[in-house]
Design an enzyme around this catalytic site. Structure first.
Site, mmCIF file in Angstrom:
data_model
loop_
_atom_site.group_PDB
_atom_site.id
_atom_site.type_symbol
_atom_site.label_atom_id
_atom_site.label_comp_id
_atom_site.label_asym_id
_atom_site.label_seq_id
_atom_site.Cartn_x
_atom_site.Cartn_y
_atom_site.Cartn_z
ATOM 1 N N SER A 1 -7.988 3.724 9.167
ATOM 2 C CA SER A 1 -8.618 3.747 7.847
ATOM 3 C C SER A 1 -7.834 2.882 6.845
ATOM 4 O O SER A 1 -8.391 2.017 6.164
ATOM 5 C CB SER A 1 -8.694 5.204 7.380
ATOM 6 O OG SER A 1 -9.044 5.289 6.038
ATOM 7 N N ARG B 1 -15.160 12.348 8.584
ATOM 8 C CA ARG B 1 -13.891 13.015 8.933
ATOM 9 C C ARG B 1 -13.609 14.169 7.981
ATOM 10 O O ARG B 1 -13.115 15.217 8.375
ATOM 11 C CB ARG B 1 -12.742 12.017 8.892
ATOM 12 C CG ARG B 1 -12.744 11.044 10.073
ATOM 13 C CD ARG B 1 -11.798 9.884 9.826
ATOM 14 N NE ARG B 1 -10.450 10.315 9.570
ATOM 15 C CZ ARG B 1 -9.567 9.664 8.816
ATOM 16 N NH1 ARG B 1 -9.906 8.514 8.245
ATOM 17 N NH2 ARG B 1 -8.350 10.118 8.633
ATOM 18 N N ASP C 1 -15.419 2.270 6.802
ATOM 19 C CA ASP C 1 -14.395 3.273 6.502
ATOM 20 C C ASP C 1 -14.948 4.356 5.579
ATOM 21 O O ASP C 1 -14.650 5.531 5.752
ATOM 22 C CB ASP C 1 -13.160 2.615 5.873
ATOM 23 C CG ASP C 1 -12.108 3.659 5.533
ATOM 24 O OD1 ASP C 1 -11.649 4.349 6.463
ATOM 25 O OD2 ASP C 1 -11.775 3.827 4.347
ATOM 26 N N HIS D 1 0.848 -1.191 0.000
ATOM 27 C CA HIS D 1 0.000 0.000 0.000
ATOM 28 C C HIS D 1 0.881 1.238 0.000
ATOM 29 O O HIS D 1 1.826 1.345 0.785
ATOM 30 C CB HIS D 1 -0.888 0.023 1.252
ATOM 31 C CG HIS D 1 -1.733 1.258 1.335
ATOM 32 N ND1 HIS D 1 -2.930 1.382 0.671
ATOM 33 C CD2 HIS D 1 -1.529 2.445 1.966
ATOM 34 C CE1 HIS D 1 -3.428 2.576 0.906
ATOM 35 N NE2 HIS D 1 -2.613 3.242 1.684
ATOM 36 N N LYS E 1 -8.691 -1.492 5.556
ATOM 37 C CA LYS E 1 -8.818 -1.958 4.165
ATOM 38 C C LYS E 1 -7.806 -3.061 3.867
ATOM 39 O O LYS E 1 -8.101 -4.020 3.155
ATOM 40 C CB LYS E 1 -8.630 -0.771 3.204
ATOM 41 C CG LYS E 1 -9.839 0.167 3.232
ATOM 42 C CD LYS E 1 -9.652 1.393 2.377
ATOM 43 C CE LYS E 1 -8.779 2.417 3.018
ATOM 44 N NZ LYS E 1 -9.125 3.808 2.882
HETATM 45 N N1 URA Z 1 -5.886 7.262 3.056
HETATM 46 C C1 URA Z 1 -6.859 6.493 3.605
HETATM 47 O O1 URA Z 1 -7.208 5.443 3.069
HETATM 48 N N2 URA Z 1 -7.420 6.924 4.744
HETATM 49 C C2 URA Z 1 -7.071 8.049 5.367
HETATM 50 O O2 URA Z 1 -7.611 8.365 6.415
HETATM 51 C C3 URA Z 1 -6.062 8.842 4.783
HETATM 52 C C4 URA Z 1 -5.474 8.415 3.622
#
Ligand code: URA
Length: 439
Positions: free
Chosen positions: A183, A168, A161, A82, A187
């Site tokens: 967050s 947010r 999320d 990621h 994932k």
């Molecule tokens: N990328 C994400 O997936 N979540 C966040 O909160 C910030 C960047």
């Protein structure tokens, strides 16, 4: 406990139990906890932070709010990667084939471009015919056959999320390190791989602008991953200069192919080799030195490029554009940006370079916008290079000539030229593992 009490507990600096956090996330996702109460809780977290146990519990609850992908139908160790996002960041297109060609499976879900940063899915879709939406059976079959597959996120991955992120975004709680860690890692846990390599970008083109913040975020994410039973390593890599020379979708695929042919820019090649070797290391392919050598060999002997071609073919893409990148459709218009004076390039505002590329058509202003896959920028000079007045710094490409005005204005303002050469900066600042931070 009622949501009111949970908010008060966090506001006063207390820690919530696993059960309290799980109930709260479930209640928020099913609508019994309203946005205004969750917003108050998020703001309390923003100021008070969360303990290691709290971040793990919240990450797992958010991950389990939707489908948890079961990759057990794919043989062997599965490794995910990621990136926190950058400009010119085409590393997945290079790293995933390297790792796959060394015998480690990559079953990856990627995203689209967001703001000034590009997305792997948009880049792959610049390959004519390439399918980024596959059935689960076809996804698994592709990974088993090609060693890798990269697809878009499936429908019901981490709905919690999506809901939290949207809240947010409008309550000034995006830039909280524990909330970002939750967050991202929710994932990654839901996506199902055994090992996770995190590329945390730092600098003017990154989400995290300072090395210190990037390391803190990396430490939080590594701790969550390891506590959740996934091997997790993070590299802190530079995003104060665009990575490689090409920015924009098909331009980045072309540069990825050149890198897999052994002809890529040095910065991009080096970052990719380091990312790939850490993935191989986590998958148990040997010590770091041996894994690095393996990654370099996969480029040199062409096996990584073959893996990319196999994936492109398996996902319906036209492999002839990979075999001969001149076959990619070209932008209709090209314009050179010339140096306004002689001197050294001392800084490139990398976020602004990304926005300039987007303004040329490589990104979207709204979710519904179509992308111009041919649009983007080829950098001829980068930070640290000396330029003569009138020398070409970059080429801009677009299919809509009107776009040059705003894009060029943005790009020009991003480049600083001065008499003194800037200090050289590292490409990789640190490696963060469960055992600590190594600079
Ligand atoms: N990328 C994400 O997936 N979540 C966040 O909160 C910030 C960047």
């Amino acid at each position: 406990m009622r949501m009111y009490e949970l908010i008060m507990k966090k506001r006063n600096g207390g820690a919530l139990s696993k059960e309290e956090i799980t109930d709260m996330i479930n209640g928020y996702v099913d609508g019994t906890i309203p946005d205004y109460q969750m917003a108050a809780f998020l703001m309390a977290v923003y100021f008070r932070g969360m303990t290691e146990e709290e971040t793990l519990a919240m990450t797992q609850a958010v991950a389990q709010s939707g489908d948890m992908v079961d990759l057990s139908a794919i043989e062997g160790v599965k490794v995910d990667k990621h990136s926190t996002g950058g400009v010119g960041d085409k590393t997945t297109l290079i790293v995933a084939p390297i790792v796959a060609s060394c015998g480690v499976k990559v079953a990856k879900m990627s995203g689209r471009g967001l703001g000034h940063t590009g997305g792997t899915i948009d880049k792959l879709e610049s390959i004519p015919g390439f399918q980024t939406s596959l059935s689960q059976e076809k996804f698994f079959e592709t990974v088993n056959k090609a060693g890798l597959s990269v697809i878009g996120q499936t429908g019901n991955l981490t709905p919690g999320d999506k809901k939290l992120y949207a809240l947010r975004d409008v309550t000034a709680t995006v830039d909280s390190i524990p909330l970002i860690a939750v967050s991202i890692m929710s994932k990654k846990l839901a996506a199902g791989s055994d090992c996770i390599l995190l590329d945390v970008k730092t600098g003017s083109g990154a989400f995290m602008k300072t090395v210190e913040d990037s390391i803190r975020l990396a430490e939080e994410m590594v701790t969550i991953g390891e506590n959740a039973g996934r091997r997790t390593i993070a590299l802190i890599t530079d995003m104060d200069i665009p990575l490689g020379n090409n920015i924009g979708n098909s331009l980045e695929v072309i540069e990825a192919v050149e890198t897999l042919q052994g002809n890529g820019p040095e910065d991009l090649t080096e970052v990719c080799v380091q990312l790939a070797s850490n993935m191989l290391f986590m998958a148990g392919k040997g010590e770091m030195d041996a894994c690095e050598e393996m990654a370099r060999q996969a480029i040199q002997n062409g096996s990584a490029l073959e893996s990319l071609k196999t994936m492109v073919k398996a996902q319906g893409g036209d492999v002839s554009v990979i075999e001969d990148t001149d076959r990619f459709e070209k932008a209709v218009y090209r314009k050179e940006v010339l140096a306004p004076r002689s001197g050294y390039i001392t800084h490139m505002d990398t976020e602004a370079c990304g926005i300039a590329s987007s303004l040329l058509g490589a990104g979207r202003a709204t979710k519904e916008d179509a992308i111009d896959y041919t649009a983007g920028i080829i950098l001829k000079k980068k930070t640290g290079d000396y330029v003569e007045r009138g020398e070409c710094i970059a080429e801009l490409f677009t299919s809509d000539e009107k776009r040059f005005v705003a894009a060029e204005e943005k790009f020009d303002a991003a480049i600083c030229i001065a008499d003194e050469a800037p200090n050289e900066k590292p490409l990789i600042y640190a490696r963060v593992t469960k055992d600590g931070v190594r600079h």
